[in-house]
Design an enzyme around this catalytic site. Structure first.
Site, short mmCIF file in Angstrom:
data_model
loop_
_atom_site.label_atom_id
_atom_site.label_comp_id
_atom_site.label_asym_id
_atom_site.label_seq_id
_atom_site.Cartn_x
_atom_site.Cartn_y
_atom_site.Cartn_z
N HIS A 1 6.36 8.99 105.90
CA HIS A 1 5.20 8.61 106.81
C HIS A 1 4.22 9.76 106.78
CE1 HIS A 1 8.31 6.38 109.41
NE2 HIS A 1 7.68 5.44 109.09
N SER B 1 12.90 4.83 108.38
CA SER B 1 13.50 5.37 109.34
C SER B 1 14.96 4.61 109.60
CB SER B 1 12.60 4.88 110.56
OG SER B 1 11.40 5.54 110.23
N LYS C 1 12.24 -5.09 119.80
CA LYS C 1 12.71 -3.98 118.94
C LYS C 1 13.21 -2.91 119.58
CE LYS C 1 11.25 -2.17 114.38
NZ LYS C 1 10.09 -1.96 113.43
N ARG D 1 6.51 0.98 99.69
CA ARG D 1 7.55 1.44 98.80
C ARG D 1 7.95 0.62 97.82
NH1 ARG D 1 10.32 2.12 104.51
NH2 ARG D 1 9.29 0.41 104.86
P1 ADP Z 1 7.22 -0.80 111.36
O1 ADP Z 1 8.19 -0.85 112.34
O2 ADP Z 1 5.76 -1.29 111.95
O3 ADP Z 1 7.50 -1.23 109.87
P2 ADP Z 1 7.64 1.88 110.55
O4 ADP Z 1 7.44 3.15 111.34
O5 ADP Z 1 8.96 1.44 109.83
O6 ADP Z 1 6.98 0.65 111.54
O7 ADP Z 1 6.41 2.02 109.26
C1 ADP Z 1 5.30 2.15 109.45
C2 ADP Z 1 4.36 1.98 108.24
O8 ADP Z 1 5.09 3.22 107.47
C3 ADP Z 1 4.95 0.84 107.40
O9 ADP Z 1 3.59 0.53 106.67
C4 ADP Z 1 5.88 1.27 106.51
O10 ADP Z 1 5.85 0.45 105.20
C5 ADP Z 1 5.48 2.65 106.25
N1 ADP Z 1 6.61 3.57 105.80
C6 ADP Z 1 7.72 3.54 106.30
N2 ADP Z 1 8.55 4.41 105.60
C7 ADP Z 1 7.87 4.79 104.62
C8 ADP Z 1 8.04 5.73 103.26
N3 ADP Z 1 9.14 6.32 102.99
N4 ADP Z 1 6.97 5.94 102.35
C9 ADP Z 1 5.84 5.16 102.60
N5 ADP Z 1 5.54 4.63 103.69
C10 ADP Z 1 6.67 4.27 104.55
#
Ligand code: ADP
Length: 160
Positions: A17, A129, A42, A91
């Protein structure tokens, strides 16, 4: 330059992130990190306040980044904040199906808002995450994927 919004649950924020935030913050005048509020659809490990606190510590050095919480449609929030770009991270190919549908749905809700996909450093393309939470819950070393304060918070969350 316009404003952009990066929505997610950030449960917790990872270096993947942070990589995206750092890239996007250089492209826009202002980047809002929109953190989804706690909701019954969620469940999260960390409360919205804890997630925001961990993000705050990660983006201290980026002055044009602002963190907010939300529990509405991302397009409605984007309009309210004067953002015409939604940032999402891509990703592996496995992200594509969900993100493709979400981007097209958001476009049908508001044609003027564009979803922009960004790729993190290849070091972070395999992490999420949820994977970090799972490994941390079993005591695995995730220190190369999260900041020290997130690592500490995870340790505390899973200590018995
Ligand atoms: P959501 O529940 O909306 O998917 P996340 O917090 O899991 O929320 O992810 C928010 C954004 O960050 C999404 O676009 C996800 O693809 C991106 N994201 C999560 N992990 C990574 C990572 N390791 N590298 C790049 N982008 C990521």
């Amino acid at each position: 330059m316009s404003n952009a919004i990066y929505p997610g649950s950030f449960d917790p924020i990872t270096n993947g992130h942070i990589d995206i935030i750092s890239r996007a913050s250089k492209l826009y005048e202002k980047l809002y990190i929109a953190v989804s509020k706690d909701n019954f659809l969620k469940s999260t490990l960390f409360s919205v306040d804890e997630r925001i606190e961990l993000i705050k510590m990660s983006v201290e050095a980026m002055p044009n980044v602002e963190i907010i919480d939300f529990d509405c449609l991302v397009v409605d929030l984007s309009r309210k904040l004067n953002c015409n770009v939604i940032i999402r991270g891509l990703r592996a190919l496995s992200d594509y199906d969900f993100e493709f549908k979400m981007a097209l749905m958001n476009r049908s809700l508001d044609e003027n808002i564009v979803t922009l996909f960004m790729m993190p450093h290849e070091r972070y393309t395999h992490i999420s995450s949820s994977l970090i939470r799972e490994v941390a819950s079993h005591g695995g070393d995730i220190s190369q994927y999260v900041s020290t304060f997130v690592n500490k918070a995870l340790g505390k969350a899973f200590e018995e």
